[in-house]
Design a protein around this motif. Structure first.
Motif, PDB file in Angstrom:
ATOM      1  N   ARG A 294      -1.103   8.247  -9.531  1.00 32.49           N
ATOM      2  CA  ARG A 294      -0.313   7.151  -8.961  1.00 32.49           C
ATOM      3  C   ARG A 294       0.762   7.689  -8.008  1.00 32.49           C
ATOM      4  NH1 ARG A 294       0.481   1.921 -12.723  1.00 32.49           N
ATOM      5  NH2 ARG A 294      -1.401   2.046 -13.991  1.00 32.49           N
ATOM      6  N   VAL A 296       3.623   5.912  -7.522  1.00 32.48           N
ATOM      7  CA  VAL A 296       4.786   5.645  -8.374  1.00 32.48           C
ATOM      8  C   VAL A 296       4.261   5.079  -9.679  1.00 32.48           C
ATOM      9  CG1 VAL A 296       6.581   5.336  -6.629  1.00 32.48           C
ATOM     10  CG2 VAL A 296       5.097   3.434  -7.195  1.00 32.48           C
ATOM     11  N   SER A 297       4.948   5.346 -10.752  1.00 33.43           N
ATOM     12  CA  SER A 297       4.405   5.048 -12.081  1.00 33.43           C
ATOM     13  C   SER A 297       4.199   3.571 -12.348  1.00 33.43           C
ATOM     14  CB  SER A 297       5.327   5.637 -13.152  1.00 33.43           C
ATOM     15  OG  SER A 297       6.632   5.078 -13.052  1.00 33.43           O
ATOM     16  N   LEU A 327       3.623  -1.589  -1.412  1.00 34.22           N
ATOM     17  CA  LEU A 327       4.848  -1.035  -1.979  1.00 34.22           C
ATOM     18  C   LEU A 327       6.110  -1.564  -1.307  1.00 34.22           C
ATOM     19  CD1 LEU A 327       4.204   2.727  -2.837  1.00 34.22           C
ATOM     20  CD2 LEU A 327       4.947   0.898  -4.364  1.00 34.22           C
ATOM     21  N   ALA A 334      10.899   1.700  -4.834  1.00 35.25           N
ATOM     22  CA  ALA A 334       9.689   2.424  -5.214  1.00 35.25           C
ATOM     23  C   ALA A 334       9.006   3.006  -3.984  1.00 35.25           C
ATOM     24  CB  ALA A 334       8.732   1.493  -5.960  1.00 35.25           C
ATOM     25  N   GLU A 337      10.821   6.075  -2.922  1.00 36.40           N
ATOM     26  CA  GLU A 337      10.531   7.215  -3.792  1.00 36.40           C
ATOM     27  C   GLU A 337       9.156   7.817  -3.491  1.00 36.40           C
ATOM     28  OE1 GLU A 337      10.961   5.938  -7.819  1.00 36.40           O
ATOM     29  OE2 GLU A 337      13.057   5.343  -7.556  1.00 36.40           O
ATOM     30  N   ALA A 338       8.207   6.972  -3.087  1.00 37.59           N
ATOM     31  CA  ALA A 338       6.851   7.449  -2.826  1.00 37.59           C
ATOM     32  C   ALA A 338       6.704   8.107  -1.454  1.00 37.59           C
ATOM     33  CB  ALA A 338       5.863   6.290  -2.949  1.00 37.59           C
ATOM     34  N   LYS A 409      19.117   9.926  -8.947  1.00 38.20           N
ATOM     35  CA  LYS A 409      18.792   8.744  -8.150  1.00 38.20           C
ATOM     36  C   LYS A 409      20.042   8.100  -7.542  1.00 38.20           C
ATOM     37  CE  LYS A 409      14.562   7.496 -10.647  1.00 38.20           C
ATOM     38  NZ  LYS A 409      13.848   6.436 -11.415  1.00 38.20           N
TER      39      LYS A 409
END
Length: 495
Positions: A294, A296-297, A327, A334, A337-338, A409
Motif C-alpha cells: 500500500r 498509505v496504510s 488520494l 495521506a 505522506e505518499a 508528523k
C-alpha cells in the motif's frame, strides 16, 4: 472515466496526445474552412500540426477561447460556474443514505453523500473566471460546513479540521446561440457549427457524456459529409468492462494473494485490467497479503498502480495522486505522506534525475496546499496564541511534545495531550479539555501542533489568556484541580 474513454478510443484507432494544447486553428487558404490545428506539447514545448477533415471543439470551460480562434467577434456562449466540494470523515453519513437539500440558506443546492468510505458534501454555484487551476476558497468551504451543521444533531461539532480535502471544479454552463432566450443558462449541452465548419460541443455534464458524443458525431458526419455511419457510443463497452463481473475481485485474491479490500478497489477501478496491475504488484514479504504494498496504510491504493499509471500516460506526480488514485480527493494529508514514494517509483519508470524528482515533489505539494484545501501550517503565532513561558519551560514542553510525536508528523493527538498533562500532574475532565483544545486549535484540524501545545501549556500555567473564552475554561479547570487538592504553581517555575 476520462482515461477509460481515451483508451477505448485508442483501441478503435484514435491517436491520442496527452498534455497537448491548441495554439491556433488551421484554415484552408482558398476555402477559409477549418482543416486542422497547431498543437504544442506542454511537457517538451514541441509544436506540431494535426490535419483533419473536421475539427471538434470539446474543451469544456475553455469553449469560447477556441471559438475565438475561429472568429474573434463571436459572442461568448459559456458562463463558467465554480462548484466547491469537501470530503469529511465517513462517520458523518450512513453507508447507504444520502441527502440533498434544494433550498439552502441562499437558495443553492447542497448534497451530503457517502463516497469511498468518506462523506462528500457540496456544492457551491457561483460565477468564476476560467482557469486551469481553480482553488476552493475558505468562504465556500465554510458555507458548506455551515449548511452541513443544519443536518446534524446539536451535540455533533463540525470543525474546519474535519475537512480532509476540498476542491473547486468549473461547470461549463452555456447559452444556446440559436435560442431567442439568450440569457438563460443551461446545464444541458448544445452543438453549434461555425461558418468555417468548426463543430463545438458545449455545456453538458459527465452523466450525459454518451448523449453528447452521439449528437456531436452525428452533426460532424452531416456537416462534413464524412464516410461514416451514425455514432455507435450507445452500448459500447469502455476499456476494462469486457470481462468484468461483480465477483472478479475474488479471483484477484485467490490467484495473486491480494487483500480483499485492495482487490475490490482494483476490480472496480480497472475492471478486467485489474489483472495487469496485480501482475506487477510487489511481494510484501508477509504471510498475508502476499503481494500489493500500500502507498498509505488506510487506503487500498498500492505501489503497482503508480507503475501501471505511468504506462497509461501518467506523467506527473499530480496525475497519480489525483487522476489515477483518489488520494488527493480523499485525504490530502495521506496524499502528502505518499508523495515521496510515488515520486521515487515514477522516477525509476521515467528515468528522472534527482532535480526532476525534487521539482515533481514540490509541484505536487503546491497542488495539495492550494488546489485541494491543504492549508500550509504557519510557524507564526497569532495574537490569540500568545505564549507566556520562560525559555526553560518552552524547551521542556518541546521535549515532551517530541516524545509523543515519534513519527515527526508535527502534531500530537488529544490523547497524547492528556498523557502529557498527566505526566506533569495536571488532571481535568474530558469536557473541559475538549473545550480548551477547541480554543487553541488555531487550524481547526483536530490535531495539536507544537505552537498550539505551547499555548495550551502557557494557558494552564497562567490560568488566563486575555480576551478569550479560555480564561473561563481555565478557571473551571483550576476549580477542578482545587477540588482534587492538586496545587497550582503560579510562580513561573512550571507546573
Amino acid at each position: 472515466m476520462n482515461l477509460a474513454i481515451a483508451l477505448t478510443a485508442a483501441r478503435y484507432g484514435a491517436a491520442t496526445a496527452n498534455y497537448t494544447e491548441v495554439q491556433r486553428l488551421l484554415k484552408g487558404p482558398d476555402t477559409g474552412r477549418v482543416c486542422g490545428v497547431r498543437c504544442r506539447d506542454v511537457l517538451t514545448g514541441k509544436e506540431f500540426d494535426v490535419r483533419a477533415k473536421c475539427v471538434i471543439n470539446a474543451t469544456g470551460p475553455f469553449t469560447d477561447s477556441v471559438r475565438k480562434m475561429d472568429d474573434q467577434e463571436v459572442p461568448n456562449i459559456c458562463q463558467p460556474s465554480a462548484g466547491v466540494h469537501i470530503v469529511m470523515p465517513g462517520y458523518y453519513s450512513p453507508d447507504n443514505m444520502g441527502l440533498l437539500d434544494p433550498a439552502t440558506s441562499d437558495g443553492r443546492v447542497i448534497f451530503f453523500l457517502p463516497w469511498e468510505k468518506m462523506t462528500i458534501a457540496g456544492t457551491t454555484d457561483s460565477p468564476t473566471d476560467v482557469t486551469s487551476h481553480p482553488i476552493p476558497t475558505e468562504e465556500d468551504i465554510n458555507f458548506i460546513l455551515s449548511e452541513v451543521r443544519n443536518y446534524l444533531g446539536p451535540d455533533v461539532e463540525v470543525r474546519r479540521g474535519d475537512v480532509l480535502a476540498a476542491w473547486s471544479g468549473i461547470r461549463p454552463l452555456v447559452t444556446n446561440p440559436d435560442s431567442k432566450d439568450t440569457q438563460s443558462l443551461s446545464r444541458n449541452h448544445v452543438v453549434t457549427i461555425s461558418d468555417s465548419g468548426l463543430v463545438t460541443i458545449a455545456g453538458g455534464k459527465w452523466t450525459t457524456y454518451r448523449a453528447m458524443a452521439r449528437d456531436t458525431i452525428d452533426a460532424a458526419v452531416r456537416e462534413h459529409n464524412l464516410q461514416a455511419g451514425s455514432c455507435r457510443t450507445m452500448g459500447l463497452q469502455l476499456e476494462g468492462a469486457q470481462d468484468w463481473s461483480p465477483t472478479l475481485y475474488i479471483r484477484l485474491v485467490q490467484d495473486y494473494g491480494l487483500e480483499s479490500e485492495v482487490a475490490q478497489h482494483l476490480a472496480s477501478t480497472y475492471g478486467d485490467k485489474a489483472f495487469e496491475v496485480a501482475k506487477i504488484a510487489q511481494v510484501t514479504g508477509k504471510r498475508w497479503p502476499i503481494v500489493g504494498k500500500r502507498l498509505v496504510s488506510e487506503f487500498p491504493y498500492i505501489e503497482a498502480e503508480v507503475v501501471y499509471g505511468v504506462r497509461e500516460y501518467a506523467r506527473t506526480a499530480v496525475d497519480v495522486i489525483s487522476r489515477r488514485t483518489r488520494l488527493a480527493f480523499l485525504n490530502v494529508q495521506a496524499a502528502d505522506e505518499a508523495l515521496p514514494r510515488i515520486v521515487d517509483i515514477m522516477g525509476k519508470e521515467l528515468s528522472w534525475c534527482e532535480q526532476k524528482k525534487k521539482e515533481e515533489l514540490e509541484t505536487a505539494k503546491t497542488f495539495l496546499y492550494y488546489e485541494m484545501g491543504y492549508k500550509v501550517k504557519t510557524d507564526q503565532l497569532t495574537d490569540r496564541s500568545e505564549i507566556s513561558l520562560v525559555p526553560s519551560d518552552i524547551e521542556r514542553y518541546k521535549k515532551r511534545f517530541r516524545m509523543f510525536d515519534k513519527d515527526k508528523k508535527g502534531f500530537i493527538t488529544i490523547l497524547d495531550v492528556q498523557r502529557v498533562l498527566q505526566s506533569v500532574s495536571v488532571q481535568m475532565d474530558e469536557n473541559t479539555l475538549h473545550e480548551i483544545l477547541n480554543e487553541v486549535d488555531l487550524n481547526k484540524n483536530g490535531q495539536v501542533e507544537l505552537n498550539e501545545f505551547l499555548q495550551l501549556m502557557s494557558a494552564i500555567q497562567k490560568g488566563r489568556v486575555s480576551g478569550s473564552r479560555l480564561a473561563v475554561l481555565m478557571k473551571r479547570a483550576e476549580e477542578n484541580l482545587r477540588r482534587q487538592a492538586i496545587p497550582v504553581d503560579r510562580s513561573g517555575g512550571g507546573l
